[in-house]
Design a protein around this motif. Structure first.
Motif, PDB file in Angstrom:
ATOM      1  N   MET A  34     -12.033  -5.009 -13.257  1.00  0.00           N
ATOM      2  CA  MET A  34     -11.077  -5.629 -13.424  1.00  0.00           C
ATOM      3  C   MET A  34      -9.648  -4.643 -13.616  1.00  0.00           C
ATOM      4  O   MET A  34      -9.639  -3.523 -13.897  1.00  0.00           O
ATOM      5  N   GLY A  35      -8.418  -5.411 -13.228  1.00  0.00           N
ATOM      6  CA  GLY A  35      -7.417  -4.547 -13.364  1.00  0.00           C
ATOM      7  C   GLY A  35      -6.081  -5.341 -13.769  1.00  0.00           C
ATOM      8  O   GLY A  35      -6.042  -6.608 -13.549  1.00  0.00           O
ATOM      9  N   TRP A  36      -5.140  -4.684 -14.214  1.00  0.00           N
ATOM     10  CA  TRP A  36      -3.720  -5.322 -14.232  1.00  0.00           C
ATOM     11  C   TRP A  36      -2.837  -4.854 -13.391  1.00  0.00           C
ATOM     12  O   TRP A  36      -2.874  -3.442 -13.325  1.00  0.00           O
ATOM     13  N   TYR A  37      -1.985  -5.398 -12.671  1.00  0.00           N
ATOM     14  CA  TYR A  37      -1.042  -5.221 -12.036  1.00  0.00           C
ATOM     15  C   TYR A  37       0.310  -5.723 -12.215  1.00  0.00           C
ATOM     16  O   TYR A  37       0.552  -6.753 -12.929  1.00  0.00           O
ATOM     17  N   ARG A  38       1.343  -5.096 -11.751  1.00  0.00           N
ATOM     18  CA  ARG A  38       2.813  -5.908 -12.092  1.00  0.00           C
ATOM     19  C   ARG A  38       3.576  -5.495 -11.007  1.00  0.00           C
ATOM     20  O   ARG A  38       3.663  -4.561 -10.178  1.00  0.00           O
ATOM     21  N   GLN A  39       4.647  -6.685 -11.116  1.00  0.00           N
ATOM     22  CA  GLN A  39       5.843  -6.546  -9.811  1.00  0.00           C
ATOM     23  C   GLN A  39       6.764  -6.996 -10.691  1.00  0.00           C
ATOM     24  O   GLN A  39       7.033  -7.989 -11.134  1.00  0.00           O
ATOM     25  N   ALA A  40       7.931  -6.042 -10.560  1.00  0.00           N
ATOM     26  CA  ALA A  40       9.356  -6.066 -10.948  1.00  0.00           C
ATOM     27  C   ALA A  40      10.078  -6.817  -9.652  1.00  0.00           C
ATOM     28  O   ALA A  40       9.737  -6.525  -8.521  1.00  0.00           O
ATOM     29  N   PRO A  41      11.163  -7.391 -10.160  1.00  0.00           N
ATOM     30  CA  PRO A  41      11.955  -7.960  -9.115  1.00  0.00           C
ATOM     31  C   PRO A  41      12.428  -7.045  -8.029  1.00  0.00           C
ATOM     32  O   PRO A  41      12.918  -6.025  -8.351  1.00  0.00           O
ATOM     33  N   LYS A  43      10.738  -5.236  -6.142  1.00  0.00           N
ATOM     34  CA  LYS A  43       9.833  -3.914  -6.187  1.00  0.00           C
ATOM     35  C   LYS A  43       8.456  -4.249  -5.670  1.00  0.00           C
ATOM     36  O   LYS A  43       8.028  -5.551  -5.758  1.00  0.00           O
ATOM     37  N   GLN A  44       7.603  -3.418  -5.324  1.00  0.00           N
ATOM     38  CA  GLN A  44       6.156  -3.849  -4.714  1.00  0.00           C
ATOM     39  C   GLN A  44       5.439  -3.745  -6.026  1.00  0.00           C
ATOM     40  O   GLN A  44       5.772  -3.292  -6.893  1.00  0.00           O
ATOM     41  N   ARG A  45       4.288  -4.613  -5.800  1.00  0.00           N
ATOM     42  CA  ARG A  45       3.263  -4.648  -6.798  1.00  0.00           C
ATOM     43  C   ARG A  45       2.566  -3.357  -7.026  1.00  0.00           C
ATOM     44  O   ARG A  45       2.320  -2.489  -6.325  1.00  0.00           O
ATOM     45  N   GLU A  46       2.602  -2.949  -8.319  1.00  0.00           N
ATOM     46  CA  GLU A  46       2.052  -1.638  -8.719  1.00  0.00           C
ATOM     47  C   GLU A  46       0.784  -1.700  -9.648  1.00  0.00           C
ATOM     48  O   GLU A  46       0.687  -2.572 -10.482  1.00  0.00           O
ATOM     49  N   LEU A  47      -0.095  -0.689  -9.658  1.00  0.00           N
ATOM     50  CA  LEU A  47      -1.274  -0.731 -10.467  1.00  0.00           C
ATOM     51  C   LEU A  47      -0.897  -0.312 -12.045  1.00  0.00           C
ATOM     52  O   LEU A  47       0.008   0.476 -12.069  1.00  0.00           O
ATOM     53  N   VAL A  48      -1.076  -1.003 -12.823  1.00  0.00           N
ATOM     54  CA  VAL A  48      -0.797  -0.695 -14.353  1.00  0.00           C
ATOM     55  C   VAL A  48      -2.114  -0.031 -14.967  1.00  0.00           C
ATOM     56  O   VAL A  48      -2.223   0.952 -15.491  1.00  0.00           O
ATOM     57  N   ALA A  49      -3.400  -0.591 -14.829  1.00  0.00           N
ATOM     58  CA  ALA A  49      -4.568  -0.078 -15.338  1.00  0.00           C
ATOM     59  C   ALA A  49      -5.787  -0.951 -14.945  1.00  0.00           C
ATOM     60  O   ALA A  49      -5.669  -1.991 -14.415  1.00  0.00           O
TER      61      ALA A  49
END
Length: 119
Positions: A34-41, A43-49
């Motif tokens: 399982m993972g968490w990713y984030r995408q800022a306005p 910007k590209q989606r990036e791995l968090v954890a």
């Protein structure tokens, strides 16, 4: 079919904390990583954890020491505890899971939950 639903996002001041949750439902046989990713306005989606079924974790350098990923295999749920939040953590956060059902194994995404860090 499998659904992932995130919750727990919101507006928080710098230095504050939030806990994100990801609930998986459907004809689930097993959830692997399982993972968490984030995408800022803008910007590209990036791995968090990420976290494996055995509990091994991996973090982006930008969140190490501040964020903690965990999971509850009995509840088919994942969590992201975020402490000491910074404005640069502002983004939509997405849950991701590698899931097997009776029919197949596939990768799934949630719809996202927005986190805004601002004073």
């Amino acid at each position: 079919q499998v659904q992932l639903v995130e919750s727990g996002g919101g507006l928080v001041q710098p230095g504050g904390s939030l806990r994100l949750s990801c609930a998986a439902s459907g004809s689930i046989v097993s959830i692997y990583a399982m993972g968490w990713y984030r995408q800022a306005p803008g910007k590209q989606r990036e791995l968090v954890a990420t976290i494996t079924s055995g509990g091994n974790t991996n973090y982006a350098d930008s969140v190490k020491g501040r964020f903690t990923i965990s999971r509850d295999n009995f509840k088919n749920a994942g969590y992201l505890q975020m402490n000491n939040l910074k404005p640069e953590d502002t983004a939509a956060y997405y849950c991701n899971a590698d899931v097997s059902t009776r029919a197949s194994r596939a990768n799934y995404w949630g719809q996202g939950t927005r986190v805004t860090v601002s004073s």
